[in-house]
Design a protein around this motif. Structure first.
Motif, mmCIF file in Angstrom:
data_model
loop_
_atom_site.group_PDB
_atom_site.id
_atom_site.type_symbol
_atom_site.label_atom_id
_atom_site.label_comp_id
_atom_site.label_asym_id
_atom_site.label_seq_id
_atom_site.Cartn_x
_atom_site.Cartn_y
_atom_site.Cartn_z
ATOM 1 N N VAL A 68 -8.267 -7.959 -14.109
ATOM 2 C CA VAL A 68 -6.984 -8.152 -13.425
ATOM 3 C C VAL A 68 -5.969 -8.715 -14.424
ATOM 4 C CG1 VAL A 68 -5.782 -9.378 -11.577
ATOM 5 C CG2 VAL A 68 -8.107 -8.519 -11.209
ATOM 6 N N LEU A 69 -4.746 -8.185 -14.401
ATOM 7 C CA LEU A 69 -3.673 -8.664 -15.268
ATOM 8 C C LEU A 69 -2.661 -9.471 -14.471
ATOM 9 C CD1 LEU A 69 -2.903 -5.438 -17.361
ATOM 10 C CD2 LEU A 69 -4.464 -7.314 -17.919
ATOM 11 N N THR A 70 -2.190 -10.560 -15.068
ATOM 12 C CA THR A 70 -1.148 -11.365 -14.438
ATOM 13 C C THR A 70 -0.022 -11.566 -15.457
ATOM 14 O OG1 THR A 70 -0.667 -13.483 -13.344
ATOM 15 C CG2 THR A 70 -2.372 -13.516 -15.042
ATOM 16 N N TRP A 71 1.198 -11.355 -15.033
ATOM 17 C CA TRP A 71 2.359 -11.287 -15.923
ATOM 18 C C TRP A 71 2.817 -12.665 -16.388
ATOM 19 C CZ3 TRP A 71 7.980 -10.970 -14.014
ATOM 20 C CH2 TRP A 71 8.848 -10.735 -15.085
ATOM 21 N N LEU A 72 3.104 -12.783 -17.703
ATOM 22 C CA LEU A 72 3.788 -13.958 -18.231
ATOM 23 C C LEU A 72 5.277 -13.709 -18.066
ATOM 24 C CD1 LEU A 72 0.979 -14.254 -19.853
ATOM 25 C CD2 LEU A 72 2.341 -15.619 -21.432
ATOM 26 N N PRO A 73 5.945 -14.412 -17.171
ATOM 27 C CA PRO A 73 7.322 -14.052 -16.813
ATOM 28 C C PRO A 73 8.367 -14.290 -17.895
ATOM 29 C CG PRO A 73 6.667 -16.089 -15.725
ATOM 30 C CD PRO A 73 5.441 -15.542 -16.383
ATOM 31 N N ASP A 74 8.089 -15.198 -18.844
ATOM 32 C CA ASP A 74 9.094 -15.466 -19.878
ATOM 33 C C ASP A 74 8.434 -16.142 -21.083
ATOM 34 O OD1 ASP A 74 8.807 -18.216 -19.079
ATOM 35 O OD2 ASP A 74 10.235 -17.823 -17.475
ATOM 36 N N GLU A 75 9.206 -16.244 -22.166
ATOM 37 C CA GLU A 75 8.682 -16.849 -23.391
ATOM 38 C C GLU A 75 8.398 -18.327 -23.212
ATOM 39 O OE1 GLU A 75 9.635 -17.068 -28.200
ATOM 40 O OE2 GLU A 75 11.163 -16.332 -26.809
ATOM 41 N N ALA A 76 9.185 -18.996 -22.365
ATOM 42 C CA ALA A 76 8.972 -20.431 -22.135
ATOM 43 C C ALA A 76 7.571 -20.691 -21.574
ATOM 44 C CB ALA A 76 10.034 -20.972 -21.175
ATOM 45 N N THR A 77 7.122 -19.810 -20.698
ATOM 46 C CA THR A 77 5.773 -19.946 -20.135
ATOM 47 C C THR A 77 4.727 -19.746 -21.225
ATOM 48 O OG1 THR A 77 6.518 -19.163 -17.975
ATOM 49 C CG2 THR A 77 4.159 -19.044 -18.422
ATOM 50 N N ALA A 78 4.924 -18.732 -22.057
ATOM 51 C CA ALA A 78 3.985 -18.462 -23.148
ATOM 52 C C ALA A 78 3.920 -19.634 -24.121
ATOM 53 C CB ALA A 78 4.387 -17.187 -23.876
#
Length: 203
Positions: A68-78
């Motif tokens: 299952v893939l879950t999206w990293l919504p932005d660079e700040a989260t990464a």
């Protein structure tokens, strides 16, 4: 070769090395033996090891258990989860193999690691993040090796450690099963069976 007796295909080198550190456990068998095992599906990237994307879409995803893939919504989260070097964890998955995965309806949060992650929370102890978001202490090097974890995938975190879960003391199929989440190329057949009529001569 899965526990179900089926053969599962590694679609590329990066997928293989997310599960195994080298080729030492590879066994060479005759072609006839290999073909005797029913075809299963394509192996997907091991959860908690790499972030994935396809070349035609800028979205970056974390891989959860069961493909299952879950999206990293932005660079700040990464950045919050993986630090300045987060981009080095990203690998491209060919468009043709992206269909092996399923997409989660939820996104990655900046204050919680995705399930499957290996994390150090300000000390030397390594924790496995389970599906409930709990941090399971990996008891020792033997338990770490038994599940074929790799220290290169461990994240040093500044976040607060989540609630502690049950300690990982040895090999667990749910953690180390290479065929979990495999997708595509499913060779299950149609369910059709064929039998000879009782009137057919024995010859």
């Amino acid at each position: 070769l899965g526990a179900d007796g089926k053969r599962y295909v590694f679609p590329n080198e990066s997928t293989y090395f997310s599960w195994y550190s080298d080729f030492s456990s590879v066994v060479t068998v005759p072609q006839s033996e290999l073909e005797s095992y029913p075809l299963g599906a394509n192996v997907t990237m091991r959860p908690g090891t790499k972030l994935v994307k396809i070349t035609t879409d800028p979205k970056v995803y974390a891989v959860l258990p069961d493909g299952v893939l879950t999206w990293l919504p932005d660079e700040a989260t990464a950045l919050a989860l993986y630090g300045e070097g987060w981009a080095s964890r990203v690998v491209d998955v060919a468009d043709a193999f992206f269909t092996n995965y399923t997409i989660s309806a939820t996104n990655v949060s900046a204050d919680a690691y995705p399930a499957g992650s290996l994390v150090k929370f300000g000390g030397d102890d390594v924790y496995y993040i389970d599906a409930d978001g709990m941090a399971r202490l990996i008891a020792d090097d033997a338990a770490f090796s038994a599940n074929r974890f790799q220290f290169g995938n461990v994240v040093d975190s500044t976040l607060t450690m989540p609630t502690a879960g049950e300690t990982v003391t040895g090999n667990e199929d749910g953690l180390s099963d290479t065929s979990q989440g495999a997708g595509g190329m499913i060779g299950t057949g149609s369910g059709l069976t064929v039998g000879l009529s009782s009137m057919t001569p024995g010859s």
